[in-house]
Design an enzyme around this catalytic site. Structure first.
Site, mmCIF file in Angstrom:
data_model
loop_
_atom_site.group_PDB
_atom_site.id
_atom_site.type_symbol
_atom_site.label_atom_id
_atom_site.label_comp_id
_atom_site.label_asym_id
_atom_site.label_seq_id
_atom_site.Cartn_x
_atom_site.Cartn_y
_atom_site.Cartn_z
ATOM 1 C CB CYS A 113 -16.812 -10.002 -6.049
ATOM 2 S SG CYS A 113 -16.944 -9.603 -4.297
ATOM 3 C CG HIS A 257 -19.621 -7.360 -7.477
ATOM 4 N ND1 HIS A 257 -20.456 -8.244 -6.849
ATOM 5 C CD2 HIS A 257 -18.693 -6.983 -6.564
ATOM 6 C CE1 HIS A 257 -20.049 -8.404 -5.610
ATOM 7 N NE2 HIS A 257 -18.987 -7.650 -5.411
ATOM 8 C CG ASN A 287 -19.698 -7.182 -1.903
ATOM 9 O OD1 ASN A 287 -20.198 -8.118 -2.508
ATOM 10 N ND2 ASN A 287 -18.420 -6.863 -2.024
HETATM 11 N N1 ACO Z 1 -15.919 3.213 9.654
HETATM 12 C C1 ACO Z 1 -15.125 4.269 9.932
HETATM 13 N N2 ACO Z 1 -13.854 4.371 9.524
HETATM 14 C C2 ACO Z 1 -13.377 3.383 8.769
HETATM 15 C C3 ACO Z 1 -14.152 2.252 8.408
HETATM 16 C C4 ACO Z 1 -15.472 2.192 8.883
HETATM 17 N N3 ACO Z 1 -16.304 1.165 8.603
HETATM 18 N N4 ACO Z 1 -13.388 1.420 7.638
HETATM 19 C C5 ACO Z 1 -12.187 2.013 7.519
HETATM 20 N N5 ACO Z 1 -12.177 3.187 8.200
HETATM 21 C C6 ACO Z 1 -11.092 4.147 8.351
HETATM 22 C C7 ACO Z 1 -9.736 3.523 8.158
HETATM 23 O O1 ACO Z 1 -9.282 2.942 9.355
HETATM 24 C C8 ACO Z 1 -8.899 4.747 7.766
HETATM 25 O O2 ACO Z 1 -8.549 5.439 8.934
HETATM 26 P P1 ACO Z 1 -7.113 6.174 9.041
HETATM 27 O O3 ACO Z 1 -7.111 7.197 7.924
HETATM 28 O O4 ACO Z 1 -7.134 6.747 10.402
HETATM 29 O O5 ACO Z 1 -6.097 5.082 8.830
HETATM 30 C C9 ACO Z 1 -9.889 5.606 6.985
HETATM 31 O O6 ACO Z 1 -11.202 5.130 7.326
HETATM 32 C C10 ACO Z 1 -9.721 5.505 5.497
HETATM 33 O O7 ACO Z 1 -9.610 4.118 5.147
HETATM 34 P P2 ACO Z 1 -9.554 3.635 3.649
HETATM 35 O O8 ACO Z 1 -9.476 2.149 3.617
HETATM 36 O O9 ACO Z 1 -8.485 4.396 2.943
HETATM 37 O O10 ACO Z 1 -10.985 4.141 3.154
HETATM 38 P P3 ACO Z 1 -11.618 4.089 1.717
HETATM 39 O O11 ACO Z 1 -12.191 5.389 1.378
HETATM 40 O O12 ACO Z 1 -10.686 3.433 0.729
HETATM 41 O O13 ACO Z 1 -12.869 3.111 1.900
HETATM 42 C C11 ACO Z 1 -13.481 0.849 1.442
HETATM 43 C C12 ACO Z 1 -12.687 1.791 2.338
HETATM 44 C C13 ACO Z 1 -14.944 1.207 1.564
HETATM 45 C C14 ACO Z 1 -13.241 -0.560 1.946
HETATM 46 C C15 ACO Z 1 -13.029 1.003 -0.024
HETATM 47 O O14 ACO Z 1 -11.619 0.983 -0.104
HETATM 48 C C16 ACO Z 1 -13.569 -0.060 -0.943
HETATM 49 O O15 ACO Z 1 -14.757 -0.163 -1.166
HETATM 50 N N6 ACO Z 1 -12.710 -0.864 -1.573
HETATM 51 C C17 ACO Z 1 -13.102 -1.865 -2.551
HETATM 52 C C18 ACO Z 1 -13.800 -3.047 -1.936
HETATM 53 C C19 ACO Z 1 -14.050 -4.084 -3.009
HETATM 54 O O16 ACO Z 1 -14.311 -3.772 -4.174
HETATM 55 N N7 ACO Z 1 -13.921 -5.344 -2.701
HETATM 56 C C20 ACO Z 1 -13.963 -6.338 -3.770
HETATM 57 C C21 ACO Z 1 -15.125 -7.125 -3.773
HETATM 58 S S1 ACO Z 1 -15.226 -8.143 -2.417
HETATM 59 C C22 ACO Z 1 -14.845 -9.795 -2.892
HETATM 60 O O17 ACO Z 1 -14.258 -10.068 -3.884
HETATM 61 C C23 ACO Z 1 -15.216 -10.871 -1.921
#
Ligand code: ACO
Length: 330
Positions: A113, A257, A287
């Site tokens: 990213c 980003h 993204n």
């Molecule tokens: N739909 C429904 N439920 C979901 C989904 C989905 N698409 N994805 C995850 N969940 C569930 C999980 O299984 C979990 O369930 P559980 O509580 O029963 O275990 C619950 O939702 C919570 O999961 P978290 O991962 O804790 O959710 P969070 O609020 O953290 O959101 C997310 C997840 C959106 C991925 C977030 O953590 C995020 O955006 N992180 C940063 C991503 C990022 O910046 N990436 C870097 C850039 S990418 C690169 O460098 C290539």
């Protein structure tokens, strides 16, 4: 020492719009979950068989047109991607061939990213050193090809998307252009967002066993990535502005980003910026990794949101962890 000015911008995204409801038919997720946790309403995925080079070429031609620069005037191409067409050679090779008959250097950058900022830092260094005068920087991804569009992969499948953006840089003696760039890596977190295989670490480098073990799909410790992103991005913005003798009070527009709207909002809050000082388009594109910042920049330029004299800052954080910022006087 010359500076690198951004003369023109361009972008290209696939026509196919993938809605949250469409994803909810493939995996256990919902429009409500995706919107509230990420801000994403829809994204673009290519039709299978579409070449990322075509997207990159379209974005580049638009940037060259906007700059009033002929492709044969390019001295170098820097191409950021984590989704190359092939294991080798890199995408830059194909873009060079698609744009010009001149055998100019074409370098691929893999910095996830933060890819566009890293690519910009190389182009900026080339120009400042007087090695090259006119450089094309491209960020392009086709991530729909490697996503796990099932419930098991839903945390990443709903986020990542396809697209391309490009900028044309040229040496200038004027006071505008790239004032400072700041890039960092902390490899202690390499396993927090990775695609493990295929890789030369394995014999064979790709196998049915890897596929069965789902090692070809991205794995992400989402909360950890989130936590680091909201700390590193504002820190890097401040550091990079300070390198130019400036501060957040001087900033006109921040283009962060687009990994998650909640990350951008946290960065905005930490920096004390108004809504009109931060540009977000994750709602419509998801993204697009290396392509995100040049796509967003091109939208801002074409919408008249960037004017002569404005101070524009790009910041990114992602897998690696790798992150950085760039400060540009328009
Ligand atoms: N739909 C429904 N439920 C979901 C989904 C989905 N698409 N994805 C995850 N969940 C569930 C999980 O299984 C979990 O369930 P559980 O509580 O029963 O275990 C619950 O939702 C919570 O999961 P978290 O991962 O804790 O959710 P969070 O609020 O953290 O959101 C997310 C997840 C959106 C991925 C977030 O953590 C995020 O955006 N992180 C940063 C991503 C990022 O910046 N990436 C870097 C850039 S990418 C690169 O460098 C290539």
């Amino acid at each position: 020492m010359p500076r690198a000015a951004i003369l023109g911008t361009g972008h290209s995204v696939p026509e196919r719009v993938v809605t949250n409801d469409e994803l909810a038919q493939l995996m256990q997720t919902s429009d409500e979950w995706i919107r509230s946790r990420t801000g994403i309403q829809e994204r673009r995925w290519v039709e299978p068989g579409t070449s990322g080079i075509d997207l990159a070429r379209q974005a580049s031609v638009r940037a060259l047109d906007a700059a009033g620069v002929d492709a044969d005037e390019l001295d170098a191409i820097i191409y950021a991607t984590i989704s190359p067409e092939h294991y080798l050679p890199g995408n830059g090779v194909y873009l060079q061939h698609a744009l010009t008959t001149r055998p100019v250097p074409a370098l691929d950058i893999r910095a996830q990213c933060a890819g566009f900022i890293y690519a910009l830092s190389v182009a900026d260094a080339y120009i400042r050193a007087g090695l090259y005068r006119t450089v094309l920087v491209v960020g392009q991804e086709i991530q729909s090809a490697w996503l796990d569009a099932t419930t098991e992969g839903r945390d990443t499948a709903v986020i990542f998307a396809d697209g391309a953006g490009a900028v044309v840089l040229r040496a200038t003696e004027e006071s505008r252009g790239i004032l400072a760039i700041d890039v960092h890596t902390d490899g202690a977190h390499a396993d927090k967002l990775m695609i493990e295989a295929p890789g030369a670490r394995y014999r064979p480098k790709e196998s049915a066993a890897h596929l069965a073990a789902r090692r070809f799909f991205p794995v992400m410790a989402g909360r950890e990535v989130f936590r680091h992103a909201v700390a590193r991005m504002p820190e890097s913005v401040r550091e990079t502005l300070a390198k130019s003798g400036l501060s957040v009070a001087d900033l006109t527009l921040l283009i962060p980003h687009q990994a998650n709207l909640r990350i951008s909002q946290a960065v905005q809050k930490e920096l004390g910026l108004r809504d009109d000082q931060v540009y977000n388009n994750i709602m419509t594109y998801g993204n697009t990794t290396s392509a995100t910042i040049p796509i967003a920049l091109d939208e801002c330029v074409r919408a008249g949101r960037v004017c002569s004299g404005d101070l524009v800052v790009f910041t990114a954080f992602g897998s690696g962890f790798m992150w950085g910022s760039a400060v540009v006087r328009w």
